[in-house]
Design a protein around this motif. Sequence first.
Motif, mmCIF file in Angstrom:
data_model
loop_
_atom_site.group_PDB
_atom_site.id
_atom_site.type_symbol
_atom_site.label_atom_id
_atom_site.label_comp_id
_atom_site.label_asym_id
_atom_site.label_seq_id
_atom_site.Cartn_x
_atom_site.Cartn_y
_atom_site.Cartn_z
ATOM 1 N N LYS A 4 0.840 -1.200 0.000
ATOM 2 C CA LYS A 4 0.000 0.000 0.000
ATOM 3 C C LYS A 4 0.876 1.252 0.000
ATOM 4 O O LYS A 4 0.629 2.205 -0.754
ATOM 5 C CB LYS A 4 -0.918 0.009 1.217
ATOM 6 N N GLY A 5 1.909 1.267 0.843
ATOM 7 C CA GLY A 5 2.803 2.409 0.898
ATOM 8 C C GLY A 5 3.534 2.631 -0.408
ATOM 9 O O GLY A 5 3.802 3.777 -0.803
ATOM 10 N N TYR A 6 3.855 1.548 -1.101
ATOM 11 C CA TYR A 6 4.517 1.622 -2.401
ATOM 12 C C TYR A 6 3.641 2.376 -3.397
ATOM 13 O O TYR A 6 4.114 3.268 -4.116
ATOM 14 C CB TYR A 6 4.793 0.204 -2.888
ATOM 15 N N GLU A 7 2.363 2.043 -3.405
ATOM 16 C CA GLU A 7 1.435 2.716 -4.314
ATOM 17 C C GLU A 7 1.173 4.159 -3.876
ATOM 18 O O GLU A 7 1.022 5.050 -4.721
ATOM 19 C CB GLU A 7 0.121 1.943 -4.412
ATOM 20 N N THR A 27 6.196 10.197 1.330
ATOM 21 C CA THR A 27 7.414 10.360 0.536
ATOM 22 C C THR A 27 8.307 9.132 0.583
ATOM 23 O O THR A 27 9.304 9.068 -0.133
ATOM 24 C CB THR A 27 8.213 11.585 1.015
ATOM 25 N N CYS A 28 7.959 8.158 1.408
ATOM 26 C CA CYS A 28 8.701 6.897 1.492
ATOM 27 C C CYS A 28 7.703 5.744 1.522
ATOM 28 O O CYS A 28 6.709 5.813 2.266
ATOM 29 C CB CYS A 28 9.570 6.871 2.749
ATOM 30 N N PRO A 29 7.914 4.674 0.769
ATOM 31 C CA PRO A 29 6.948 3.570 0.731
ATOM 32 C C PRO A 29 6.893 2.721 2.001
ATOM 33 O O PRO A 29 5.981 1.913 2.156
ATOM 34 C CB PRO A 29 7.413 2.730 -0.466
ATOM 35 N N PHE A 30 7.851 2.900 2.908
ATOM 36 C CA PHE A 30 7.848 2.113 4.138
ATOM 37 C C PHE A 30 6.976 2.729 5.243
ATOM 38 O O PHE A 30 6.612 2.054 6.202
ATOM 39 C CB PHE A 30 9.274 1.968 4.681
ATOM 40 N N THR A 31 6.671 4.012 5.135
ATOM 41 C CA THR A 31 6.080 4.716 6.284
ATOM 42 C C THR A 31 4.644 4.315 6.584
ATOM 43 O O THR A 31 4.245 4.254 7.744
ATOM 44 C CB THR A 31 6.131 6.238 6.078
ATOM 45 N N ASP A 32 3.852 4.054 5.561
ATOM 46 C CA ASP A 32 2.444 3.732 5.807
ATOM 47 C C ASP A 32 2.322 2.495 6.691
ATOM 48 O O ASP A 32 1.493 2.463 7.612
ATOM 49 C CB ASP A 32 1.706 3.499 4.482
ATOM 50 N N TYR A 33 3.152 1.482 6.440
ATOM 51 C CA TYR A 33 3.080 0.251 7.231
ATOM 52 C C TYR A 33 3.710 0.421 8.604
ATOM 53 O O TYR A 33 3.073 0.155 9.632
ATOM 54 C CB TYR A 33 3.764 -0.899 6.480
ATOM 55 N N TYR A 34 4.958 0.896 8.646
ATOM 56 C CA TYR A 34 5.687 0.917 9.910
ATOM 57 C C TYR A 34 5.247 2.033 10.863
ATOM 58 O O TYR A 34 5.245 1.844 12.078
ATOM 59 C CB TYR A 34 7.190 1.005 9.661
ATOM 60 N N ILE A 35 4.869 3.183 10.327
ATOM 61 C CA ILE A 35 4.436 4.285 11.174
ATOM 62 C C ILE A 35 2.914 4.344 11.254
ATOM 63 O O ILE A 35 2.330 4.420 12.334
ATOM 64 C CB ILE A 35 4.981 5.634 10.661
ATOM 65 N N GLY A 36 2.259 4.281 10.088
ATOM 66 C CA GLY A 36 0.805 4.379 10.063
ATOM 67 C C GLY A 36 0.078 3.195 10.666
ATOM 68 O O GLY A 36 -1.047 3.336 11.157
ATOM 69 N N GLN A 37 0.723 1.996 10.654
ATOM 70 C CA GLN A 37 0.035 0.801 11.150
ATOM 71 C C GLN A 37 0.757 0.151 12.345
ATOM 72 O O GLN A 37 0.174 0.015 13.427
ATOM 73 C CB GLN A 37 -0.085 -0.220 10.016
ATOM 74 N N GLU A 38 1.997 -0.264 12.173
ATOM 75 C CA GLU A 38 2.697 -1.029 13.198
ATOM 76 C C GLU A 38 2.943 -0.225 14.482
ATOM 77 O O GLU A 38 2.911 -0.778 15.582
ATOM 78 C CB GLU A 38 4.029 -1.544 12.653
ATOM 79 N N LEU A 39 3.206 1.055 14.349
ATOM 80 C CA LEU A 39 3.457 1.862 15.533
ATOM 81 C C LEU A 39 2.219 1.953 16.422
ATOM 82 O O LEU A 39 2.316 1.981 17.646
ATOM 83 C CB LEU A 39 3.931 3.261 15.128
ATOM 84 N N GLN A 40 1.057 1.964 15.797
ATOM 85 C CA GLN A 40 -0.196 1.944 16.562
ATOM 86 C C GLN A 40 -0.292 0.669 17.396
ATOM 87 O O GLN A 40 -0.672 0.705 18.573
ATOM 88 C CB GLN A 40 -1.397 2.012 15.606
#
Length: 253
Positions: free
Chosen positions: A28-31, A181-194
């Motif tokens: 998702k972050g990639y897209e 601006t980075c494809p990793f952020t949606d997963y690691y910050i937007g999801q996993e950090l929660q």
Amino acid sequence: MSQLINLTEENICNEHICCAISDKKCAKGYELKKEWLKTQFEKGYRFQKVDVRGKVFIEYIPIEESWLPFDGQNFMVINCFWVSGQFKGQGYGKQLLEQCFKDAVAMDGVIAITGDKKRGFMSDPTFFKHMGFEIIDEAPPFFKLWGIRFNQNADYPKFKETARKGSCSNTEGITAYYSDTCPFTDYYIGQELQKYAKKTNTPIQIIKIDSKEKGHQMPIPWIISSIFYKGELITLEMKPEKHLDKLIGTSHS
């Protein structure tokens, strides 16, 4: 010299964007990164990559359109610049930077942000020094702004005063900022950090930087991702459990 590919709105659907190429967790972050790039191309954004299947690329944009918190004009801003693993030591970094210089030839120069040393998701300051850049500004706790001038009479850009705080106003638990601006952020910050905050019973506030205006209001000169704990910046890394257990683990036990 290897062939460089310049991503455009026309070819981005068929070209990879180097990071998270085969990481299904970050699909998702990639897209989202691709969609973000499409909105920036018309503003002069450039994504140049070497024609290999790996992280060998540079991104840059005129300062007037940059989301990073700068005061200045007529300079090119390097966003992300990465030559990884097996591709290091082959001259790719110099080739990519020289392409940036060519695209900035009508400007007064080029600037880039690093840390005080090589840090995750940031460029290596020793490379910029080797290529003739000089430190032109600094911001807490460790940010360095490097610049090289084509016009020696031009004034170098500076960090905005708002980006010199080095800490955020929320002093309760975790505060995280991130952008697409980075494809990793949606997963690691937007999801996993929660999930990490819930597991450790830690208060959390997550702020997505989704406009140039929000980027210019950052308390540090960085928009990819940053994690604060009780107001203090603790990491720019994105894998929470790997880093936060060590950095704040004793605080929530």
